[in-house]
Scaffold this motif. Structure first.
Motif, short mmCIF file in Angstrom:
data_model
loop_
_atom_site.label_atom_id
_atom_site.label_comp_id
_atom_site.label_asym_id
_atom_site.label_seq_id
_atom_site.Cartn_x
_atom_site.Cartn_y
_atom_site.Cartn_z
N PRO A 115 -1.15 14.73 10.28
CA PRO A 115 -2.01 15.49 11.19
C PRO A 115 -3.06 14.62 11.88
O PRO A 115 -3.70 13.80 11.22
N ASP A 116 -3.23 14.79 13.20
CA ASP A 116 -2.41 15.62 14.07
C ASP A 116 -1.56 14.71 14.95
O ASP A 116 -2.08 14.09 15.88
N ALA A 117 -0.27 14.62 14.63
CA ALA A 117 0.71 13.85 15.41
C ALA A 117 0.37 12.37 15.50
O ALA A 117 0.53 11.75 16.55
N LEU A 118 -0.11 11.80 14.39
CA LEU A 118 -0.35 10.36 14.30
C LEU A 118 0.78 9.72 13.50
O LEU A 118 1.30 10.30 12.54
N ALA A 119 1.16 8.50 13.88
CA ALA A 119 2.31 7.85 13.26
C ALA A 119 2.03 7.46 11.81
O ALA A 119 0.99 6.87 11.49
N ASN A 120 2.97 7.78 10.95
CA ASN A 120 2.93 7.37 9.55
C ASN A 120 3.53 5.96 9.45
O ASN A 120 4.73 5.78 9.53
N HIS A 121 2.67 4.96 9.26
CA HIS A 121 3.11 3.57 9.19
C HIS A 121 3.60 3.16 7.80
O HIS A 121 4.10 2.05 7.63
N LEU A 122 3.42 4.01 6.82
CA LEU A 122 3.53 3.56 5.43
C LEU A 122 4.86 2.92 5.05
O LEU A 122 4.87 1.84 4.44
N PRO A 123 6.00 3.53 5.37
CA PRO A 123 7.25 2.87 4.95
C PRO A 123 7.40 1.47 5.54
O PRO A 123 7.97 0.57 4.90
N MET A 124 6.88 1.26 6.74
CA MET A 124 7.03 -0.02 7.41
C MET A 124 6.05 -1.06 6.88
O MET A 124 6.43 -2.20 6.58
N VAL A 125 4.79 -0.67 6.73
CA VAL A 125 3.82 -1.68 6.31
C VAL A 125 3.97 -2.04 4.83
O VAL A 125 3.58 -3.14 4.42
N LEU A 126 4.56 -1.17 4.04
CA LEU A 126 4.87 -1.57 2.66
C LEU A 126 5.85 -2.73 2.66
O LEU A 126 5.71 -3.68 1.87
N GLU A 127 6.84 -2.66 3.53
CA GLU A 127 7.79 -3.78 3.65
C GLU A 127 7.07 -5.02 4.18
O GLU A 127 7.30 -6.14 3.69
N ALA A 128 6.20 -4.83 5.14
CA ALA A 128 5.48 -5.97 5.72
C ALA A 128 4.64 -6.69 4.67
O ALA A 128 4.69 -7.91 4.55
N ILE A 129 3.84 -5.94 3.89
CA ILE A 129 2.97 -6.61 2.94
C ILE A 129 3.76 -7.17 1.75
O ILE A 129 3.32 -8.14 1.13
N THR A 130 4.92 -6.58 1.47
CA THR A 130 5.79 -7.20 0.46
C THR A 130 6.16 -8.61 0.91
O THR A 130 6.08 -9.57 0.14
N ARG A 131 6.57 -8.73 2.17
CA ARG A 131 6.99 -10.03 2.70
C ARG A 131 5.79 -10.96 2.94
O ARG A 131 5.99 -12.16 3.13
N LEU A 132 4.59 -10.39 2.90
CA LEU A 132 3.38 -11.21 3.00
C LEU A 132 2.82 -11.58 1.62
O LEU A 132 1.79 -12.24 1.53
N GLY A 133 3.50 -11.13 0.56
CA GLY A 133 3.12 -11.57 -0.78
C GLY A 133 2.45 -10.55 -1.67
O GLY A 133 1.93 -10.90 -2.73
N ALA A 134 2.47 -9.26 -1.31
CA ALA A 134 1.81 -8.24 -2.12
C ALA A 134 2.48 -8.09 -3.48
O ALA A 134 3.70 -8.21 -3.61
N SER A 135 1.68 -7.79 -4.48
CA SER A 135 2.19 -7.52 -5.82
C SER A 135 2.66 -6.07 -5.91
O SER A 135 2.25 -5.22 -5.09
N PRO A 136 3.49 -5.73 -6.91
CA PRO A 136 3.87 -4.31 -7.09
C PRO A 136 2.65 -3.41 -7.27
O PRO A 136 2.64 -2.28 -6.78
N GLU A 137 1.64 -3.91 -7.96
CA GLU A 137 0.44 -3.11 -8.17
C GLU A 137 -0.28 -2.82 -6.86
O GLU A 137 -0.76 -1.70 -6.62
N ARG A 138 -0.36 -3.83 -6.00
CA ARG A 138 -0.99 -3.63 -4.69
C ARG A 138 -0.17 -2.66 -3.85
O ARG A 138 -0.74 -1.81 -3.13
N LEU A 139 1.13 -2.75 -3.91
CA LEU A 139 1.98 -1.83 -3.15
C LEU A 139 1.74 -0.39 -3.58
O LEU A 139 1.56 0.50 -2.74
N SER A 140 1.71 -0.14 -4.88
CA SER A 140 1.48 1.22 -5.38
C SER A 140 0.09 1.70 -5.02
O SER A 140 -0.10 2.86 -4.62
N GLU A 141 -0.90 0.82 -5.17
CA GLU A 141 -2.28 1.17 -4.84
C GLU A 141 -2.41 1.55 -3.37
O GLU A 141 -3.03 2.57 -3.03
N TYR A 142 -1.82 0.74 -2.50
CA TYR A 142 -1.95 1.01 -1.08
C TYR A 142 -1.20 2.29 -0.70
O TYR A 142 -1.70 3.09 0.11
#
Length: 354
Positions: free
Chosen positions: A36-63
């Motif tokens: 809401p209201d009609a804003l893009a959900n970036h989450l599936p994409m940026v989770l992949e991005a920060i994984t490839r930037l070195g994020a830990s599993p804990e950081r991924l879950s936290e974010y």
């Protein structure tokens, strides 16, 4: 398990992150493409991005938990009725049919495969690349990057549900070969000086620009040549370097997304042209500043910047999805093109250089 290291960039992937992010995206990917209201959900994409930037599993879950809570990311609306090859086109741009469109494209991917489904339907979807302010393209690009068939279907359904095309104009012969020429040619047009849009949504601005006759005259003019993405990539980088604006950021990241998707698109140059027209529509929003000159750009390219690993770590620590998106795309485009300006702009975005 050994950590994966990208030796060229010096970025170390966490040894458990790849498996963890797939599980997260499979779960989170079931939520709507917008909140809401009609804003893009970036989450599936940026989770992949920060994984490839070195994020830990804990950081991924936290974010992921932070993002869902902060933005109240919902699940898609209830299904209304199944769609078919005969009638799905009638629901382009109908957000209330997101689930039905997802189901349609997910089924097509299961039958045809992701690449073939993109190739078959992109001729009809390409003109609506402004979907959710180009984030339909983003979701599709990351699904392709991850080779995730389930996400390809979801992304195509999201693109279709939020489809946004400029009004059809009289067919004209394309006559401009340089994307930046169209940008510069907008300066001085009175009808672009005081555009009024009541919504803060980026796609609402794009929609409003499409109704302006002087803007419609600029549609269909860029030549869809084989090298058009190369030229759009360069022009996007210059525009962002000169403005560091939210709008131009999407031109840089969008060029990366186009590179990922293009091998699966029959007429990729046509998709690129439609995308550049979206960028053109945003130029008045940032005040139509002059583009920086070659000398200034050359000086910027000479600036010292921290190592990629430091830029990546700063992005991973951020809670701003546009930091994740820009840094990942910029470092990927640097590796693809060798242009050091990408690294400069990524470091500047993260406040690591002035």
């Amino acid at each position: 398990m050994m950590a994966t290291m990208d030796n060229e960039a010096g970025i170390v992937w966490h040894p458990r992150a790849s498996t963890h992010v797939r599980r997260l995206i499979a779960e989170i990917g079931q939520r709507s493409g917008e909140f809401p209201d009609a804003l893009a959900n970036h989450l599936p994409m940026v989770l992949e991005a920060i994984t490839r930037l070195g994020a830990s599993p804990e950081r991924l879950s936290e974010y992921a938990a932070h993002y869902i809570a902060a933005h109240a990311v919902p699940f898609p609306p209830p299904a209304i009725a199944p769609l078919s090859e005969a009638n799905w086109r009638g629901y382009l741009g109908h957000r209330e049919r997101e689930t039905d469109l997802r189901d349609f494209f997910t089924q097509r991917v299961s039958e045809l495969g992701g690449s073939e489904t993109i190739a078959r339907y992109m001729p009809e979807l390409a003109a609506g690349v402004a979907a959710s302010a180009t984030h339909g393209l983003m979701r599709l690009a990351y699904a392709v990057l991850r080779r995730d068939e389930a996400e390809i279907g979801i992304a195509l359904g999201y693109w279709a549900a939020t489809y946004l095309a400029f009004p059809a104009v009289l067919k004209r012969v394309p006559d401009v070969t340089e994307p930046a020429e169209l940008v510069v040619g907008m300066v001085g047009e009175p009808s672009f000086a005081n555009v009024t849009v009541t919504s803060t949504l980026l796609w609402k601005w794009i929609e409003a620009m499409g109704e302006i006759p002087a803007f419609q005259q600029r549609l269909g003019r860029l030549v869809p040549a084989a090298d058009v993405l190369t030229k759009v990539r360069s022009a996007s980088l210059v525009l962002y370097a000169g403005t560091m604006s939210f709008e131009a950021l999407h031109a840089v990241t969008g060029s990366h997304w186009l590179r990922l998707v293009s091998p699966h698109v029959v007429d990729a140059p046509a998709l690129v042209v439609h995308f550049w027209e979206v960028v053109l529509s945003l130029y008045p929003k940032i005040g139509m500043p002059p583009l920086p000159d070659a000398q200034w750009l050359a000086q910027q390219r000479q600036l010292p910047v921290p190592p990629d690993s430091a830029i990546a770590a700063a992005a991973v620590a951020s809670n701003d999805e546009h930091d994740h998106s820009l840094v990942f795309s910029a470092l990927e485009e640097f590796r693809f093109t060798g242009d050091p300006l990408y690294r400069v702009l990524a470091a500047r975005r993260m406040g690591l250089i002035d």
